[in-house]
Design a protein around this motif. Structure first.
Motif, short mmCIF file in Angstrom:
data_model
loop_
_atom_site.label_atom_id
_atom_site.label_comp_id
_atom_site.label_asym_id
_atom_site.label_seq_id
_atom_site.Cartn_x
_atom_site.Cartn_y
_atom_site.Cartn_z
N UNK A 254 -34.09 64.31 47.58
CA UNK A 254 -32.84 63.57 47.77
C UNK A 254 -31.79 64.06 46.78
N UNK A 255 -32.20 64.31 45.55
CA UNK A 255 -31.27 64.84 44.56
C UNK A 255 -30.71 66.18 44.97
N UNK A 256 -31.54 67.03 45.58
CA UNK A 256 -31.08 68.33 46.06
C UNK A 256 -30.02 68.17 47.14
N UNK A 257 -30.20 67.17 48.02
CA UNK A 257 -29.21 66.92 49.08
C UNK A 257 -27.88 66.47 48.49
N UNK A 258 -27.95 65.55 47.50
CA UNK A 258 -26.71 65.10 46.86
C UNK A 258 -26.01 66.24 46.13
N UNK A 259 -26.80 67.09 45.50
CA UNK A 259 -26.21 68.21 44.75
C UNK A 259 -25.49 69.17 45.70
N UNK A 260 -26.07 69.41 46.88
CA UNK A 260 -25.43 70.30 47.85
C UNK A 260 -24.09 69.76 48.32
N UNK B 24 -28.14 63.64 39.75
CA UNK B 24 -28.81 63.52 38.46
C UNK B 24 -29.64 62.24 38.36
N UNK B 25 -29.15 61.16 38.98
CA UNK B 25 -29.94 59.93 39.02
C UNK B 25 -31.28 60.18 39.72
N UNK C 160 -33.60 62.28 37.68
CA UNK C 160 -34.20 61.47 36.63
C UNK C 160 -35.38 60.67 37.16
N UNK C 161 -35.22 60.11 38.37
CA UNK C 161 -36.32 59.37 38.99
C UNK C 161 -37.48 60.30 39.36
N UNK C 162 -37.18 61.58 39.61
CA UNK C 162 -38.21 62.54 39.97
C UNK C 162 -39.09 62.91 38.79
N UNK C 163 -38.62 62.63 37.58
CA UNK C 163 -39.43 62.88 36.40
C UNK C 163 -39.82 64.34 36.25
N UNK D 297 -20.54 57.78 40.53
CA UNK D 297 -20.73 59.19 40.30
C UNK D 297 -20.72 59.51 38.81
N UNK D 298 -21.65 58.92 38.10
CA UNK D 298 -21.81 59.19 36.68
C UNK D 298 -23.27 59.41 36.40
N UNK D 299 -23.57 60.04 35.30
CA UNK D 299 -24.96 60.25 34.93
C UNK D 299 -25.45 59.01 34.20
N UNK D 300 -26.38 58.23 34.80
CA UNK D 300 -26.81 56.97 34.18
C UNK D 300 -27.65 57.18 32.93
N UNK D 301 -28.39 58.27 32.90
CA UNK D 301 -29.25 58.51 31.75
C UNK D 301 -29.63 59.98 31.73
N UNK D 302 -29.82 60.51 30.52
CA UNK D 302 -30.24 61.91 30.41
C UNK D 302 -31.66 62.06 30.90
N UNK D 303 -31.95 63.23 31.45
CA UNK D 303 -33.32 63.47 31.89
C UNK D 303 -34.25 63.38 30.69
N UNK D 304 -35.32 62.62 30.87
CA UNK D 304 -36.25 62.39 29.77
C UNK D 304 -37.11 63.62 29.55
N UNK D 305 -36.93 64.26 28.41
CA UNK D 305 -37.72 65.45 28.12
C UNK D 305 -39.19 65.11 27.97
N UNK D 306 -39.46 63.98 27.40
CA UNK D 306 -40.86 63.61 27.17
C UNK D 306 -41.61 63.34 28.44
N UNK D 307 -40.91 62.90 29.52
CA UNK D 307 -41.62 62.56 30.75
C UNK D 307 -42.22 63.78 31.41
N UNK D 308 -41.70 64.96 31.12
CA UNK D 308 -42.22 66.15 31.76
C UNK D 308 -43.24 66.88 30.91
#
Length: 483
Positions: A24-30, A38-39, A42-45, A120-131
């Motif tokens: 879904x994020x890829x679709x929004x980015x396109x 980005x939201x 972030x949910x994709x972890x 259309x804002x970035x709610x939170x930075x991608x969590x580095x630790x989650x990956x």
């Protein structure tokens, strides 16, 4: 944006599916909607990191996305039909309702909030630790895990997406994926399945994917070598675990409880649920029994009541889905569906299956119309049913329910592949002796005229064999099977 609508509906129904959020994020980015993209990322972890940083075939994501879209579209069609029916019922009720009647509530409508309604804002930075791969004690990279999936480019990509999606994008250890060929509805558990690819975790949370299929990766892959040898050993262990797991299922179905010890499965006739044991089965009895108890009363025989002739279309759902460890630890059976026997009269073929996977397939002798069709259960497992190993029933016999029919050996091996019996199923000596060890008492048997099985032989150069336990002869009974 039609695809994003379907994907949004899918993630609302399946919020834990990391791959769906990533797509879904890829679709929004396109479409230039960076904030929503980005939201979703972030949910994709960890799936985001795994697929953005690894060299993954492009058709893999396309195949997986098409599957999600098909599911969402079908749900929308079903929902539309239900809505039209409800609207018709509502109109009928309005016609019949008195004019002064008023529906309760204030008439306001509440709508579920999803990614479409986000700013259309970035709610939170991608969590580095989650990956990042979590480490507890020693390095998990020291453990080699195995699993098996359908071989082939697009399907392998889809299965890889599912493996990473179910694990939040993290690979717990070096995992080797073996490839099973498909024949119609079935996946084939051939001896020494080839290594399709490996997934190896890195300290930064990324996964390195190494293909061993030159056609799939358009490269010259490294030699499988020792990895293929260990894969073959894993297959042999999985067959032993499948036999024990099925014996637990059969015993519970008959007794209403699980056995207290392995001895209850390996007693003298008629207590010979298993023809014997192996050191692995002896070690695995306690953890497998505990797993059966943990999963509940129907865990060990999941799917036993399902139609044996309609295997799962999904290679993972066909049987096991989780990579299993090699040596040490409590290894769970990959072939987690109870073993079953299918006999295709048209093809003169008998197969041992687990879910949608064919483990063995033997040529057999039959009796044409004299061989009955229907569903049966193995009730007696007898060594030397004639009192010696070279009689008309051969060295092994397995009675089918309360009938005069059986699966047995023969002193006329040239009749295998023909319709010369009086109704029983004849097998060559090496085949019946392997089958006798492989399937426990209580195994379900289905016999049909045709269309059940692929016309392919699946036999092992190293036959499945157990160390015999107990006295499995039955001198007190003279069998009168319709040979």
């Amino acid at each position: 944006m039609k695809n994003s609508q379907y994907l949004k509906q899918y993630v609302q129904m399946h919020p834990d599916n990391k791959m769906a959020w990533y797509l879904l994020g890829k679709e929004y980015k396109k479409s230039g909607q960076e904030g929503k993209a980005n939201y979703c990322f972030n949910r994709a972890g960890g799936v985001f990191e795994a697929f953005e940083q690894s060299k993954v075939p492009s058709d893999m994501l396309r195949e997986y996305e098409e599957g999600l879209l098909r599911t969402a579209r079908e749900r929308e069609r079903r929902t539309g039909r239900v809505r039209r029916l409800l609207l018709l019922v509502s109109l009928l009720l309005l016609i019949m309702m008195p004019a002064a009647a008023k529906a309760p509530g204030n008439g306001s409508i509440q709508q579920a909030v999803g990614p479409e309604s986000l700013p259309n804002t970035i709610p939170a930075a991608l969590s580095e630790g989650s990956s990042k791969r979590e480490k507890a004690g020693g390095s998990s990279a020291d453990t080699l895990l195995f699993t098996a999936r359908e071989a082939g480019g697009a399907s392998s990509g889809r299965d890889l997406a599912e493996l990473l999606g179910s694990g939040d994008g993290k690979v717990p250890s070096l995992t080797a994926v073996l490839g099973m060929q498909r024949s119609g509805r079935w996946l084939l558990w051939k001896e020494r399945l080839p290594v399709e690819y490996t997934m190896e975790p890195k300290d930064n949370g990324k996964a390195t994917i190494q293909s061993y299929d030159a056609a799939a990766c358009a490269c010259k892959p490294p030699a499988a070598g020792e990895l293929a040898d260990r894969g073959a050993e894993w297959q042999q262990r999985q067959e032993q675990l499948a036999t024990l797991w099925s014996a637990l299922s059969s015993y519970r179905a008959a007794k209403g409880r699980l056995p207290e010890s392995l001895d209850e499965l390996t007693g003298n006739f008629p207590g010979n649920w298993l023809a014997g044991t192996t050191p692995l089965m002896e070690r695995a009895f306690a953890p497998l029994k505990a797993e059966a108890e943990r999963k509940g009363e129907h865990a060990a025989d999941q799917g036993a009541a399902s139609d044996r002739t309609a295997p799962d279309g999904d290679s993972g759902a066909a049987s096991g889905t989780t990579p299993s460890a090699g040596e040490g630890g409590a290894e769970m059976p990959f072939l987690s569906r109870p073993l079953a026997i299918l006999v295709d009269k048209q093809k003169h073929r008998l197969a041992v299956t687990s879910g949608g996977i064919v483990i063995r397939s033997y040529e057999v002798g039959l009796g044409g119309n004299r061989t009955p069709e229907g569903n049966f259960v193995i009730t007696d497992k007898v060594v030397n049913p004639n009192g010696h190993d070279n009689g008309e029933f051969g060295s092994r016999g397995m009675q089918l329910s309360d009938t005069n029919y059986a699966i047995h050996g023969t002193n006329e091996p040239e009749s295998v592949g023909k319709d010369e019996s009086l109704g029983c199923i004849r097998m060559r000596r090496s085949d019946i002796e392997e089958l006798f060890d492989l399937v426990p008492k209580g195994t379900k048997v289905q016999i049909a005229e045709g269309g059940l099985l692929p016309d392919v032989a699946l036999v092992s150069k190293t036959p499945f064999s157990l160390k015999a336990a107990g006295n499995q002869t039955n001198p007190r009974k003279q069998y009168h099977w319709l040979n």
